[in-house]
Design a protein around this motif. Sequence first.
Motif, PDB file in Angstrom:
ATOM      1  N   MET A 133       0.827  -1.199   0.000  1.00 53.15           N
ATOM      2  CA  MET A 133       0.000   0.000   0.000  1.00 53.15           C
ATOM      3  C   MET A 133       0.866   1.256   0.000  1.00 53.15           C
ATOM      4  SD  MET A 133      -2.436   1.539   3.011  1.00 53.15           S
ATOM      5  CE  MET A 133      -0.956   2.011   3.925  1.00 53.15           C
ATOM      6  N   VAL A 134       1.828   1.316   0.916  1.00 51.32           N
ATOM      7  CA  VAL A 134       2.683   2.497   1.020  1.00 51.32           C
ATOM      8  C   VAL A 134       3.477   2.704  -0.271  1.00 51.32           C
ATOM      9  CG1 VAL A 134       4.672   3.494   2.198  1.00 51.32           C
ATOM     10  CG2 VAL A 134       2.863   2.398   3.521  1.00 51.32           C
ATOM     11  N   VAL A 135       4.077   1.636  -0.776  1.00 58.90           N
ATOM     12  CA  VAL A 135       4.889   1.737  -1.990  1.00 58.90           C
ATOM     13  C   VAL A 135       4.045   2.193  -3.172  1.00 58.90           C
ATOM     14  CG1 VAL A 135       6.208   0.408  -3.683  1.00 58.90           C
ATOM     15  CG2 VAL A 135       6.616   0.064  -1.239  1.00 58.90           C
ATOM     16  N   ASN A 136       2.884   1.597  -3.354  1.00 64.60           N
ATOM     17  CA  ASN A 136       2.042   1.974  -4.497  1.00 64.60           C
ATOM     18  C   ASN A 136       1.508   3.393  -4.376  1.00 64.60           C
ATOM     19  OD1 ASN A 136       2.375  -0.363  -5.923  1.00 64.60           O
ATOM     20  ND2 ASN A 136       0.440  -1.284  -5.326  1.00 64.60           N
ATOM     21  N   GLN A 137       1.198   3.826  -3.169  1.00 68.07           N
ATOM     22  CA  GLN A 137       0.723   5.201  -3.001  1.00 68.07           C
ATOM     23  C   GLN A 137       1.828   6.210  -3.263  1.00 68.07           C
ATOM     24  OE1 GLN A 137      -1.059   4.960   0.923  1.00 68.07           O
ATOM     25  NE2 GLN A 137      -3.099   4.665   0.069  1.00 68.07           N
ATOM     26  N   LEU A 138       3.023   5.934  -2.789  1.00 71.00           N
ATOM     27  CA  LEU A 138       4.137   6.856  -3.030  1.00 71.00           C
ATOM     28  C   LEU A 138       4.592   6.812  -4.484  1.00 71.00           C
ATOM     29  CD1 LEU A 138       6.149   6.371   0.269  1.00 71.00           C
ATOM     30  CD2 LEU A 138       4.933   8.420  -0.470  1.00 71.00           C
ATOM     31  N   ASN A 139       4.316   5.702  -5.175  1.00 71.50           N
ATOM     32  CA  ASN A 139       4.620   5.612  -6.602  1.00 71.50           C
ATOM     33  C   ASN A 139       3.504   6.202  -7.465  1.00 71.50           C
ATOM     34  OD1 ASN A 139       7.191   4.442  -6.700  1.00 71.50           O
ATOM     35  ND2 ASN A 139       6.373   2.392  -6.376  1.00 71.50           N
ATOM     36  N   GLY A 140       2.398   6.599  -6.835  1.00 69.59           N
ATOM     37  CA  GLY A 140       1.303   7.197  -7.583  1.00 69.59           C
ATOM     38  C   GLY A 140       0.350   6.206  -8.216  1.00 69.59           C
ATOM     39  N   ILE A 141       0.486   4.917  -7.875  1.00 75.56           N
ATOM     40  CA  ILE A 141      -0.405   3.901  -8.438  1.00 75.56           C
ATOM     41  C   ILE A 141      -1.749   3.916  -7.725  1.00 75.56           C
ATOM     42  CG2 ILE A 141      -0.690   1.443  -8.910  1.00 75.56           C
ATOM     43  CD1 ILE A 141       1.494   2.844 -10.516  1.00 75.56           C
ATOM     44  N   ASN A 150      -7.222   8.026   3.015  1.00 80.29           N
ATOM     45  CA  ASN A 150      -7.377   7.930   4.464  1.00 80.29           C
ATOM     46  C   ASN A 150      -6.869   9.194   5.141  1.00 80.29           C
ATOM     47  OD1 ASN A 150      -6.319   4.953   3.434  1.00 80.29           O
ATOM     48  ND2 ASN A 150      -8.148   4.901   4.699  1.00 80.29           N
ATOM     49  N   LYS A 151      -7.721   9.845   5.939  1.00 78.20           N
ATOM     50  CA  LYS A 151      -7.351  11.097   6.584  1.00 78.20           C
ATOM     51  C   LYS A 151      -6.224  10.913   7.593  1.00 78.20           C
ATOM     52  CE  LYS A 151     -11.881  13.311   6.099  1.00 78.20           C
ATOM     53  NZ  LYS A 151     -13.029  13.930   6.814  1.00 78.20           N
ATOM     54  N   ASP A 152      -6.108   9.702   8.153  1.00 77.83           N
ATOM     55  CA  ASP A 152      -5.087   9.501   9.180  1.00 77.83           C
ATOM     56  C   ASP A 152      -3.679   9.441   8.607  1.00 77.83           C
ATOM     57  OD1 ASP A 152      -5.723   7.156   7.901  1.00 77.83           O
ATOM     58  OD2 ASP A 152      -5.563   5.880   9.680  1.00 77.83           O
ATOM     59  N   ILE A 153      -3.558   9.081   7.334  1.00 77.65           N
ATOM     60  CA  ILE A 153      -2.215   9.011   6.755  1.00 77.65           C
ATOM     61  C   ILE A 153      -1.922  10.151   5.776  1.00 77.65           C
ATOM     62  CG2 ILE A 153      -2.066   6.509   7.012  1.00 77.65           C
ATOM     63  CD1 ILE A 153      -2.687   6.220   4.076  1.00 77.65           C
ATOM     64  N   MET A 154      -2.923  10.925   5.391  1.00 72.34           N
ATOM     65  CA  MET A 154      -2.709  12.008   4.430  1.00 72.34           C
ATOM     66  C   MET A 154      -1.652  13.016   4.900  1.00 72.34           C
ATOM     67  SD  MET A 154      -3.272  13.317   1.509  1.00 72.34           S
ATOM     68  CE  MET A 154      -4.805  12.606   0.851  1.00 72.34           C
TER      69      MET A 154
END
Length: 284
Positions: free
Chosen positions: A222-230, A235-239
Motif C-alpha cells: 500500500m505504502v509503496v504503491n501510493q508513493l509511486n502514484g499507483i 485515508n485522513k489519518d495518513i494524508m
Amino acid sequence: MKQRIRVVGIVRNENGVLILKRSRSRSEAPVFWELPTGKIKFGEQPEEAMARALAEFTGLTATSVKLKDVITFLGLEGASRLSNLYIVYEVGISKDQKINPLGRYTAYKFIKDPSETTVHLSEASASVFEIEENKLTPNNTTPRSTANSATVYVDGASRGNPGPSGIGYCIYDSAGQVIAQGGEFIGFATSRVAEYYAMRKGVELAIEKGLKSVRFVSDSLMVVNQLNGIFSVKNKDIMPIYRDIKELLKNFENVSFTHVQRSSNVVADTEANEAIDQILNPVI
C-alpha cells in the motif's frame, strides 16, 4: 518532468527467467537484453497491456498475469530527466508453447543470475531482475548502487491494529555498509499509520545522512504503491504523513520505492517489534 510508464513481465521456467535481445535501432547502437517490456495503450488496463505485449513480442499466450511489484527510478533522456515507472507482473505460460521473438526482439534465453552470464541487461531490467529474484542484498552492487545509491529498509508494526506500535529502519550506503539502524515506539496506532511513520523516519534519516540517491524498501505494498502514484491516498489519518514525505523527497536527486516480502525485510521488522517489546515488557 516527463514520466515513462512500462509493464514488465517475469516469465520463468526451470532454466530461469526469460530475457529478450533488442534489435539495434542503428548500427552503432549497443546490444542489450531485457525482460519482456511494453507500453500501455489508451483504454487498456496494465495487465491487459502485459498480455498483449507478450503476445506481440514473443508469440506467447499468457495463462496468468499477476501483479508483483512497482518500481520507479529517475534517468536521463537527452538533456532532461525522465521518471520511469515499471509495473512488474509474474506471467504464467503453458509448457508446450514455443517462443518466437518478434518486432524489436531478435533472440531469447533464460537466465538465473545476470552476473553469471555475458549478456548486457538494460538498467531497468537489471534492477527489476535483481530485486524480484532476491539478488539484491546489502553486500551486492547494482546498476544504481554504483551510481552512489543507498538503500533504506523500513517497517511498521502494530499489536492489535490499532494497538501499541513501533517502527524500524536499517540504512545501507552504496558499499553495503550499515550506517544507521534502530527502532522507535510511536504509541497507539494502526498498522498503516505505523508503516507511514516508518517511511517518513527513513526519509528523514536519509536526509540527515546527506544521501542524495536512495532506494526506499518496504514490505507494505500500500505504502509503496501510493508513493509511486499507483494508488491514491484516501485515508485522513495518513494524508498528513504522506504529504510530509512528498515534501521531504524534494531533498533527493534520485529516489525509488520498492516493495519486498516481509522475509526480505527482517532487520527493520525486528527493530520495530523490539521497540514495542521494550515498552510492553521492559527489562528490569
